[in-house]
Structures are given as structure tokens and as C-alpha cells.
Design an enzyme around this catalytic site. Sequence first.
Site, short mmCIF file in Angstrom:
data_model
loop_
_atom_site.label_atom_id
_atom_site.label_comp_id
_atom_site.label_asym_id
_atom_site.label_seq_id
_atom_site.Cartn_x
_atom_site.Cartn_y
_atom_site.Cartn_z
N MET A 173 17.00 -10.89 -7.07
CA MET A 173 16.26 -9.70 -6.65
C MET A 173 17.21 -8.71 -5.98
SD MET A 173 12.46 -10.83 -5.49
CE MET A 173 11.21 -11.10 -6.73
N GLY A 174 16.73 -7.52 -5.84
CA GLY A 174 17.53 -6.43 -5.27
C GLY A 174 17.31 -5.20 -6.13
N VAL A 182 0.87 -1.19 0.00
CA VAL A 182 0.00 0.00 0.00
C VAL A 182 0.90 1.24 0.00
CG1 VAL A 182 -1.84 1.21 1.23
CG2 VAL A 182 -1.69 -1.28 1.38
N ARG A 221 23.92 -17.90 -21.05
CA ARG A 221 22.51 -18.18 -20.76
C ARG A 221 22.15 -17.47 -19.46
NH1 ARG A 221 22.89 -20.13 -25.12
NH2 ARG A 221 22.30 -22.21 -25.85
N ASP A 228 15.69 -8.36 0.66
CA ASP A 228 16.68 -7.42 0.13
C ASP A 228 17.70 -6.96 1.17
OD1 ASP A 228 15.39 -7.61 -2.26
OD2 ASP A 228 14.34 -5.70 -2.08
N GLU A 271 18.88 -7.30 -9.86
CA GLU A 271 17.93 -6.79 -10.86
C GLU A 271 17.98 -5.27 -11.07
OE1 GLU A 271 13.99 -7.77 -9.39
OE2 GLU A 271 14.37 -6.74 -7.51
O1 F6P Z 1 11.30 -5.93 -1.76
C1 F6P Z 1 11.59 -7.24 -2.08
C2 F6P Z 1 11.49 -7.51 -3.52
O2 F6P Z 1 11.73 -8.86 -3.54
C3 F6P Z 1 12.41 -6.77 -4.50
O3 F6P Z 1 13.72 -7.19 -4.56
C4 F6P Z 1 11.68 -6.99 -5.81
O4 F6P Z 1 12.02 -6.05 -6.77
C5 F6P Z 1 10.27 -6.86 -5.38
O5 F6P Z 1 10.20 -7.29 -4.04
C6 F6P Z 1 9.28 -7.58 -6.23
O6 F6P Z 1 8.03 -7.28 -5.75
P1 F6P Z 1 6.66 -7.80 -6.37
O7 F6P Z 1 6.32 -9.05 -5.66
O8 F6P Z 1 5.71 -6.72 -6.06
O9 F6P Z 1 6.88 -8.02 -7.82
#
Ligand code: F6P
Length: 336
Positions: A172-173, A76, A260, A130, A225
Site C-alpha cells: 500500500m501507499g 467520509v 510473479r 501510509d 501501489e
Molecule cells: O490510507 C491507507 C490506505 O491503506 C492506502 O494505502 C490504500 O490505498 C487505502 O488505504 C485503501 O483503502 P480502502 O480500504 O478504502 O480500499
Amino acid sequence: MATGKRIGVLTGGGDCPGLNAAIRAVTKNAIQLGYEVIGFLDGLEGLMNGEHAILDTIKTSGIIDRGGTILGSSGVPPSEVENRSAEVFYNFEDLSLEAIVVIGGNTTMSIAGMLSKKGLPIVGIPKTIDNDVKETDYTIGFQTAVQIATDALDRLRSTAESHNRVMILEVMGRDTGWIATYAGMANGADAILIPEIPVDIEKLCEMLKERSERGKRFSVVVVAEGTKLEGKIIAEYGKPGGVGRFLEGIIKEKAGLESRTTLLGHVQRGGTPVAYDRNLATAFGVKAVELINAKKYGEMTALKGNRFTSVPLQEVADGIKTVDLNVYRMAEVFFG
Ligand code: F6P
């Protein structure tokens, strides 16, 4: 045992392994101290709508190892909670609550800080894979994500070796490269690309080429990312994602190497938490209730070294915790 003392708990933002362990710890410790506990459903949505369920020792039994969150979660925007803060205060009074525990990441902590400033008795628990919440060494979920990413890198290395390929793992990150750094270091990756450090593409391709010429039949690269390539964040559907594939093309073009990409995605957020995260969640849950019992509101539980402590939410509310570059430099020793 209803004693008139009541607290609420919720999980906000993206989920991660260890949330249920935290809910369990909050609930069981609170009940032992004579509180009744309610859980708001679907995060801050539940707090604004008043949707909740009673949590007891039965509902929170056997969930320490379960991924996800039994309460549900939602993202939110802070402005929405601010605009609807009258509803939050109404529900708080209506449900006769003494305080609320919010388990969340950066956005949830800044919302908690805002509500605390307005006078809501609130305590935060930091979670996010993260690991980018300020004022705590670790957040719930991080170590599990690192393990998942490390397992993936280990697997990629073995197939990379068979085919003389560069294997890229995108983890992720969004804003920081904690998972990339720690998983890359654990795997002995040949390059770790993170948002905190500008990528020198020419140097990277040169290193990969040189490795291959030296007879190293493969390379493993991990990229967060949110890492910028050629000055931009690669985004799919308005969110960071796809940087690995982009890099794949560059490596082919500049180094002439076959590569890849694997995009690990939400696998990092699901499933069983590792023991570290269960223990961190348990300690944070116990600590949050201790803070409430001592009427020490407006705090977030934190880990500093080996000490479980707390910090003012206002110190956490703005900004993020970026990767410790000393650790990155240690991982870098093994690049190439
Ligand atoms: O905040 C954690 C996280 O895993 C980020 O690294 C990632 O970009 C994001 O959440 C992805 O969120 P959603 O589930 O909204 O796609």
C-alpha cells in the site's frame, strides 16, 4: 464517576493496527482526570448522526493488542462533513461534550482542521499505515505494516531463490512510498519503486538482467501501489492497485525474466500491532487528553525525534509527508 466533564473520541478513515491502543489510552487517561468518555460509532458518520457508546475502563480493557477499531470507522468526504457541520455542533452540545479526539489520517485531520476553524474544540491523533501525515515523524500503524511487508518479502525471497525468479511485492501507499522504502530496506530488496521517484524501466530491467547474468538466481522488487509506470497510475476499481502485475509483464518483455507478483493489500492493515505502534498510540492518547485538559484545542499530537509533542491542525490540514529521500538513498545502496 460522572463529574459533568465529558469528551468524545472517534476513529476516522481506513483502519490500522494500534487504533484500539489509542482508544484505550484516551479513555483511561481521561477517566483518571475525571472525564466521562463517549465513543462515536463508525467514525465521522457517528459524529454527524450522534450515534455513540459510553466508553469505560471495562470496555477498553484488554484491547491494547487488538487490531481494527472497537468503534468502527468510515471514510467520509470533507465536503459532506462541512455541509453537515450544523449536525456535528448540535450533537456536540446535545451530548454536553467539552472536546473531541479524532484519530485519523490526512483526510480526517483536514476535516478536524475545518471543524476547529469553525470553533469546535478538537484534538487530532495521527494514524495511517501510509505514514504520510505531515508534522509527525511516525503515524500509528506504520511500523506494523512495515513488519508485515518485511515478513512477506523475506518469504518471497526464499521462494524466489528456489526458482530463479523475480518476485514483486506490491504494498500500500497511494501517494507515498513509506512502507515500500522501509520494508524494502529491511529486506535488502533489489529495487524499491515509489511514487516520489520516477521509474526508469529500462534501467530497472537492465539491472535485473545483469543480476541474473551474474549468477544471482533471483531478485526481489517492492513497489508501492501509487507508483506511476509509463507515466500512469495503474488503478483497479478506481483506486490504485495492480502496478505489480503490470510491472511483471514489462519485466518479462524487456528483461526476459520470469516473475510473479504478490499484492499484499489489506493484510497490511489488519491484526496485532507491533510494540512500537502500541506505545506510539498509548503516548498519543495520553497526550491528546493532556491537551484537552489544558484546553489546548486545534492541535494534533506528534512525534518529533524522541519527543511527544503537538502541532496546530492547520499546519497539517493540507498536503502530505513524502518519503525522506535520504533514507531512500540508503536503501538504494543495496539495489541490484
Ligand atoms: O490510507 C491507507 C490506505 O491503506 C492506502 O494505502 C490504500 O490505498 C487505502 O488505504 C485503501 O483503502 P480502502 O480500504 O478504502 O480500499
